[in-house]
Design an enzyme around this catalytic site. Sequence first.
Site, PDB file in Angstrom:
ATOM      1  N   HIS A 122       0.849  -1.197   0.000  1.00  0.00           N
ATOM      2  CA  HIS A 122       0.000   0.000   0.000  1.00  0.00           C
ATOM      3  C   HIS A 122       0.876   1.235   0.000  1.00  0.00           C
ATOM      4  O   HIS A 122       1.942   1.226   0.619  1.00  0.00           O
ATOM      5  CB  HIS A 122      -0.933   0.017   1.220  1.00  0.00           C
ATOM      6  CG  HIS A 122      -2.077   0.952   1.045  1.00  0.00           C
ATOM      7  ND1 HIS A 122      -1.993   2.286   1.365  1.00  0.00           N
ATOM      8  CD2 HIS A 122      -3.307   0.750   0.534  1.00  0.00           C
ATOM      9  CE1 HIS A 122      -3.147   2.860   1.073  1.00  0.00           C
ATOM     10  NE2 HIS A 122      -3.962   1.963   0.557  1.00  0.00           N
ATOM     11  N   ASP A 148      -7.927  -5.402  -0.116  1.00  0.00           N
ATOM     12  CA  ASP A 148      -8.449  -6.076  -1.304  1.00  0.00           C
ATOM     13  C   ASP A 148      -8.112  -7.545  -1.355  1.00  0.00           C
ATOM     14  O   ASP A 148      -8.750  -8.310  -2.074  1.00  0.00           O
ATOM     15  CB  ASP A 148      -7.921  -5.381  -2.563  1.00  0.00           C
ATOM     16  CG  ASP A 148      -8.616  -4.053  -2.757  1.00  0.00           C
ATOM     17  OD1 ASP A 148      -9.772  -3.944  -2.328  1.00  0.00           O
ATOM     18  OD2 ASP A 148      -7.998  -3.141  -3.308  1.00  0.00           O
TER      19      ASP A 148
HETATM   20  N1  CMC Z   1       4.334  -7.387  -5.005  1.00  0.00           N
HETATM   21  C1  CMC Z   1       5.699  -7.400  -5.124  1.00  0.00           C
HETATM   22  N2  CMC Z   1       6.464  -6.322  -4.925  1.00  0.00           N
HETATM   23  C2  CMC Z   1       5.861  -5.158  -4.626  1.00  0.00           C
HETATM   24  C3  CMC Z   1       4.449  -5.068  -4.484  1.00  0.00           C
HETATM   25  C4  CMC Z   1       3.696  -6.241  -4.678  1.00  0.00           C
HETATM   26  N3  CMC Z   1       2.354  -6.203  -4.555  1.00  0.00           N
HETATM   27  N4  CMC Z   1       4.115  -3.796  -4.168  1.00  0.00           N
HETATM   28  C5  CMC Z   1       5.267  -3.117  -4.102  1.00  0.00           C
HETATM   29  N5  CMC Z   1       6.316  -3.928  -4.373  1.00  0.00           N
HETATM   30  C6  CMC Z   1       7.725  -3.554  -4.356  1.00  0.00           C
HETATM   31  C7  CMC Z   1       8.091  -2.778  -5.601  1.00  0.00           C
HETATM   32  O1  CMC Z   1       8.568  -3.612  -6.646  1.00  0.00           O
HETATM   33  C8  CMC Z   1       9.154  -1.830  -5.085  1.00  0.00           C
HETATM   34  O2  CMC Z   1      10.370  -2.535  -5.028  1.00  0.00           O
HETATM   35  P1  CMC Z   1      11.764  -1.751  -5.288  1.00  0.00           P
HETATM   36  O3  CMC Z   1      11.877  -0.767  -4.156  1.00  0.00           O
HETATM   37  O4  CMC Z   1      12.772  -2.847  -5.228  1.00  0.00           O
HETATM   38  O5  CMC Z   1      11.652  -1.093  -6.619  1.00  0.00           O
HETATM   39  C9  CMC Z   1       8.718  -1.531  -3.646  1.00  0.00           C
HETATM   40  O6  CMC Z   1       7.915  -2.667  -3.254  1.00  0.00           O
HETATM   41  C10 CMC Z   1       7.897  -0.258  -3.496  1.00  0.00           C
HETATM   42  O7  CMC Z   1       6.850  -0.284  -4.465  1.00  0.00           O
HETATM   43  P2  CMC Z   1       6.185   1.005  -5.106  1.00  0.00           P
HETATM   44  O8  CMC Z   1       5.512   0.638  -6.373  1.00  0.00           O
HETATM   45  O9  CMC Z   1       7.204   2.106  -5.170  1.00  0.00           O
HETATM   46  O10 CMC Z   1       5.128   1.387  -3.991  1.00  0.00           O
HETATM   47  P3  CMC Z   1       3.876   2.317  -4.185  1.00  0.00           P
HETATM   48  O11 CMC Z   1       3.620   2.922  -2.857  1.00  0.00           O
HETATM   49  O12 CMC Z   1       4.066   3.237  -5.343  1.00  0.00           O
HETATM   50  O13 CMC Z   1       2.746   1.264  -4.602  1.00  0.00           O
HETATM   51  C11 CMC Z   1       0.850  -0.130  -4.614  1.00  0.00           C
HETATM   52  C12 CMC Z   1       1.687   0.904  -3.809  1.00  0.00           C
HETATM   53  C13 CMC Z   1      -0.416  -0.457  -3.829  1.00  0.00           C
HETATM   54  C14 CMC Z   1       0.454   0.455  -5.974  1.00  0.00           C
HETATM   55  C15 CMC Z   1       1.728  -1.417  -4.808  1.00  0.00           C
HETATM   56  O14 CMC Z   1       2.092  -1.961  -3.562  1.00  0.00           O
HETATM   57  C16 CMC Z   1       1.016  -2.443  -5.674  1.00  0.00           C
HETATM   58  O15 CMC Z   1       1.085  -2.376  -6.899  1.00  0.00           O
HETATM   59  N6  CMC Z   1       0.299  -3.440  -5.017  1.00  0.00           N
HETATM   60  C17 CMC Z   1      -0.488  -4.399  -5.754  1.00  0.00           C
HETATM   61  C18 CMC Z   1      -1.808  -3.777  -6.155  1.00  0.00           C
HETATM   62  C19 CMC Z   1      -2.760  -3.642  -4.974  1.00  0.00           C
HETATM   63  O16 CMC Z   1      -2.966  -4.581  -4.209  1.00  0.00           O
HETATM   64  N7  CMC Z   1      -3.407  -2.465  -4.880  1.00  0.00           N
HETATM   65  C20 CMC Z   1      -4.445  -2.207  -3.891  1.00  0.00           C
HETATM   66  C21 CMC Z   1      -4.074  -1.188  -2.878  1.00  0.00           C
HETATM   67  S1  CMC Z   1      -5.274  -1.199  -1.507  1.00  0.00           S
HETATM   68  C22 CMC Z   1      -6.740  -0.627  -2.206  1.00  0.00           C
HETATM   69  C23 CMC Z   1      -6.721   0.797  -2.555  1.00  0.00           C
HETATM   70  O17 CMC Z   1      -6.590   1.616  -1.621  1.00  0.00           O
HETATM   71  O18 CMC Z   1      -6.899   1.120  -3.756  1.00  0.00           O
END
Ligand code: CMC
Length: 428
Positions: A306, A363
């Site tokens: 998240h 989710d």
């Molecule tokens: N699986 C594997 N690795 C992950 C994941 C994941 N679900 N999420 C983040 N990472 C890793 C990512 O590769 C990155 O690694 P590095 O630092 O080595 O590059 C690190 O963790 C940070 O990720 P980020 O993309 O910079 O983090 P963010 O804050 O921009 O993204 C997120 C948050 C929710 C978009 C992401 O965690 C994600 O894509 N999760 C899967 C989709 C999901 O479940 N979304 C629902 C969120 S809850 C409902 C809502 O509020 O909408």
Amino acid sequence: MTDKTVTLAIDGTNHPYPVLEGSVGPEVFDVRKLYNETGMFTYDPGYTSTASCQSAITYIDGEKGILLHRGYPIDQLAENSTFMEVAYLLLHGELPKKVELDDFTWTISRHTMLHEQLMTFYRGFRRDAHPMAIMCGVVGALSAFYHDSTDITDPEQRMIASHRLIAKMPTIAAMAHKYSVGQPFLYPDNSLTYTGNFLRMTFGVPAEPYHVNPVIERAMRRIFILHADHEQNASTSTVRLAGSSGANPFACIAAGIACLWGPAHGGANEAALNMLREIGHTSNIPKYIARAKDKDDPFRLMGFGHRVYKNFDPRAKVMKATADEVLKELNISDPVLDVAKELERIALSDDYFIEKKLYPNVDFYSGVILNAIGFPTEMFTALFALARTVGWVAQWNEMISDPEQKIGRPRQLYVGATQRNYVPVGKR
Ligand code: CMC
């Protein structure tokens, strides 16, 4: 405002910017005069360090796993409130007295039907249309039917539009489902609760009475409450940005629905269940964990991680307990659940996920519950949209009545070609 300032030293000149203090949470420094004073913009793609507005609706502390609506912890609301009570709280700022709650519930129930002509819109869609595509279209089209609630300068019209959106969303979502399975639409039954009515319109048929299962109703109520609002997330910011131009409320909420659809946001519940199905068996989990860790593989474990919660998602805690309740009640044994439980166990003990603070989010569990209740996967995000509508309209109303509100107009760091002269096609 505090006496504190943050001073930026640019080319030897100091530029002080006032620090603003909220009631709780990080202070912000006010850079509104930055461009005029320095000719510089701030650069913050994804708004990771930018407060786009003042708001008194929802507070999140991502480190401590806290989510408050108007000051009330989400777990207390999920345990004790009805969805109507939470809707009133988000819209009006206080928990309603009994007479206020009755009046609000009655008002919402008076708006549950759709204009009959809107029904014909559904027939224009393919039967296999995604419910979110239908929701975007039908909600946007509401502005063509309810002209008497599109004057955003009139607070009364704004409130009527808000009531209409909250009231009609279950009808719109249930009809999207009915259309996809080829069953007749069911009109709302206002003797039922908001949640019970939605379950009946989704799963009932006109040929038989529909009995609302109280355990399922309670689970749905919790799912709705847990999704009702979440501060300045992508879809809420979209609603505010669309609304900042003076667009009508139905158009703004349609914009929010479009944004919510994406798999990184509301589409994650659908994507999470599809992923669990794709994994298929617990023996395949290590392969998927390895893919999630592989920097060259774009695969992510859906339902994990998240942007704000870096410790645990307080909604996920309630959702997990609800999942256990529903699965027990329905006595379901589904291989998808075994995969979900094992995946959760492995991810929570795996160094990669621990280091990056990737926990199951709301989710992950909501998909499991909705699947057990019998919703097709495509409906999951539509249910999120239904519930989030309450937060969207509360945030939209707050924005319109904010005297500091301006049209949202971010700037950019331009990295394209500098000025050059046009070359006729034959000379290129
Ligand atoms: N699986 C594997 N690795 C992950 C994941 C994941 N679900 N999420 C983040 N990472 C890793 C990512 O590769 C990155 O690694 P590095 O630092 O080595 O590059 C690190 O963790 C940070 O990720 P980020 O993309 O910079 O983090 P963010 O804050 O921009 O993204 C997120 C948050 C929710 C978009 C992401 O965690 C994600 O894509 N999760 C899967 C989709 C999901 O479940 N979304 C629902 C969120 S809850 C409902 C809502 O509020 O909408």
